[in-house]
Design an enzyme around this catalytic site. Structure first.
Site, short mmCIF file in Angstrom:
data_model
loop_
_atom_site.label_atom_id
_atom_site.label_comp_id
_atom_site.label_asym_id
_atom_site.label_seq_id
_atom_site.Cartn_x
_atom_site.Cartn_y
_atom_site.Cartn_z
N SER A 30 17.20 19.76 -17.52
CA SER A 30 16.01 20.78 -17.89
C SER A 30 16.59 21.62 -18.97
O SER A 30 17.63 22.22 -18.63
CB SER A 30 15.31 21.24 -16.80
OG SER A 30 14.34 22.11 -17.14
N GLU A 48 11.43 6.98 -17.08
CA GLU A 48 9.92 7.72 -17.47
C GLU A 48 9.42 7.28 -18.83
O GLU A 48 8.28 6.72 -19.19
CB GLU A 48 9.77 9.14 -17.61
CG GLU A 48 10.20 9.71 -16.10
CD GLU A 48 10.47 11.13 -16.10
OE1 GLU A 48 9.55 12.00 -16.41
OE2 GLU A 48 11.71 11.36 -15.82
N HIS A 52 0.83 -1.18 -0.11
CA HIS A 52 0.00 0.00 0.17
C HIS A 52 0.99 1.37 0.04
O HIS A 52 0.45 2.14 0.37
CB HIS A 52 -0.71 0.01 1.09
CG HIS A 52 -1.78 -1.27 1.59
ND1 HIS A 52 -3.16 -1.50 0.84
CD2 HIS A 52 -1.36 -2.44 2.09
CE1 HIS A 52 -3.30 -2.59 1.45
NE2 HIS A 52 -2.39 -3.39 1.80
N LYS A 61 18.11 20.71 -12.44
CA LYS A 61 17.20 19.33 -12.48
C LYS A 61 18.04 18.43 -13.19
O LYS A 61 19.06 18.57 -13.86
CB LYS A 61 16.11 19.69 -13.58
CG LYS A 61 14.72 20.39 -13.07
CD LYS A 61 14.45 19.87 -11.92
CE LYS A 61 13.64 18.49 -12.15
NZ LYS A 61 12.31 18.45 -12.60
#
Ligand code: ARG
Length: 471
Positions: A276, A289, A155, A282
């Protein structure tokens, strides 16, 4: 006029040619198409439809084309619709009118079905190598950093301590099943449609078993209608690939969280991170992803293929041409995803201290403490209650379970020392025993069953995996 245009009086509309053409995609089948054609020539010669000299000349032409395909020097003609018509025309340029005998007893329907199975066989072999490569990366990381202790979750909440190596080996299990699914698919699809003709079976006494053997198939397909219209194998491969991508996507998801500074469990190398364009701070896990994102596309390919098939009457329908884009794209995506994740894992930095610190949060040894009570003769439900109370006390006091004082332990244990339990379990539960059980290392060691996270079990599992992978 097209090769099929004998009965046509008008030439086709350019829009029709543009709409039906598949050469951009199915040129990937060129090698398979030529290999299939060579076997077919042998079949025709065996059936007395070609002289030995004719067969030799056609095969020589086809072999030349194979060399050109391998060298990438074939110029595909978009006006020739697909790879089959392109190669037949190219053969005619090289060997003259004799090329017109090649398409005897054959249709593009059994031809493309044969080609695609040959392609699938090559693809499945390559994918297996890529999956093994990814498994090696997982096992390599498990060897390197597998003793790191991680707060296992259910969970998404802290649950029980586990070894990082145990977590990585869970993916090895998934990937082994993914390999198995491709092997299963191959077992079913490795049959030869060649000789099925357009739908009814070739009108010549072709020795289909012989051509099947020549092409490395396990035998000829049993029903010509099925042979030209069956794309179950495309669905099975897509299903195996989609599930494989789902597994990679789950790992990718974990990597994105773990590399977030809030977790700080892992650090992606610069070589496998992106920056970025606007935010100089970043460092992003883009490869992970994109694996996650592309898993969605592959799932879509599987759904699209099933939808494409569901309304097709027998036998071949042109809809079937649409099998190639999802199959080719999904197989390429899967291979690339396995490759990028393997590289990323090889380069992955692991912060054992951050993992270990996280394992000290969330009272994740509570189950181990309850298990210790059970070993001392307390029923599990009562033990669950007792430890639940201890967790509440520790939470209120802002400490860990092992930091609770003796009085708190004794209060919680009141009434637990009954003689029957003592006869069974020897020493009754004491604060000292429970504190020892509340240690993360002790909790880990206690999960000492087949498939458990106890360090000796994980070490043995890594050794087994290494042996299986030959590393
Ligand atoms: N390009 C076609 C395909 O991929 C080849 C078979 C075409 N057959 C036909 N009768 N038009 O399915």
């Amino acid at each position: 006029m097209e090769l099929w245009g004998g009965r046509f009086r008008e030439s086709s509309d350019q829009r029709l040619a543009d709409f039906t053409r598949s050469i951009e995609l199915d040129s990937a089948l060129a090698e398979d198409d030529l290999v299939g054609s060579i076997a077919h020539v042998h079949g025709l010669a065996g059936a007395g439809l070609l002289t030995a000299a004719e067969a030799t000349a056609i095969v020589a032409g086809l072999q030349d084309l194979r060399a050109e395909v391998a060298a990438g020097s074939i110029a595909w003609d978009p006006d020739l619709e697909d790879v089959h018509l392109n190669l037949e025309a190219a053969l005619a340029v090289r060997i003259g009118p004799l090329a017109a005998k090649l398409h005897t007893g054959r249709s593009r329907n059994d031809q493309v079905a044969t080609d695609l199975r040959l392609w699938a066989r090559r693809a499945v072999t390559r994918l297996d190598e890529s999956i093994v490569g990814m498994e090696r990366a997982l096992v390599g990381l498990a060897e390197r950093e597998g003793e790191a202790i991680l707060p296992g979750t259910t969970h998404i909440q802290p649950a029980q301590p586990i070894l990082f190596g145990h977590h990585l080996l869970a993916y090895v299990e998934m990937l082994e099943r993914d390999r198995g699914r491709l092997v299963d698919a191959r077992r079913r699809f490795n049959v030869s449609p060649l000789g099925s003709g357009a739908l009814a079976g070739a009108g010549y006494p072709l020795d289909r078993a012989a051509t099947a053997t020549e092409l490395g198939f396990d035998g000829p397909s049993a029903n010509s209608l099925d042979a030209v219209s069956d794309r179950d194998f495309v669905v099975e491969i897509l299903a195996a690939v989609a599930l494989g991508m789902v597994h990679l996507s789950r790992l990718a998801e974990e990597l994105t969280w773990w590399s977030n500074p809030r977790f700080g469990f892992v650090r992606l190398s610069d070589a496998f991170s992106t920056g970025s364009s606007m935010m100089p701070n970043k460092k992003n896990p883009d490869p992970a992803e994109l694996v996650r994102g592309r898993a969605g596309r592959v799932i879509g390919a599987l759904a699209g293929m099933l939808a494409m098939l569901k309304g097709l009457p027998l036998a071949y329908q042109r809809d079937l041409q649409e099998d190639k884009a999802p199959l080719f794209e999904s197989v390429a995506t899967y291979a690339a995803s396995l490759g990028i994740l393997a590289g990323l894992l090889d380069d992955l930095g692991v912060d054992r201290a951050r993992m270990r610190a996280a394992a000290d949060e969330g009272f994740i040894t509570a189950t181990a403490v309850a298990d210790e009570l059970v070993r001392r003769g307390v029923s599990f439900r009562v033990a669950h209650q007792i430890v639940g109370r201890l967790v509440a006390e520790a939470e209120a006091a802002g400490t860990g379970l092992a930091d609770l004082d003796d009085a708190t332990f004794r209060d919680a244990l009141a009434g637990c020392d009954d003689p029957a339990a003592r006869a069974l379990a020897g020493e009754p539960p004491t604060p000292r025993l429970l504190r020892a059980a509340a240690g993360v290392e002790a909790a880990l060691a206690s999960c000492d069953v087949v498939g458990g996270t106890a360090p000796t079990r994980v070490a043995a599992a890594i050794a087994t995996a290494r042996q299986r992978l030959g590393v």
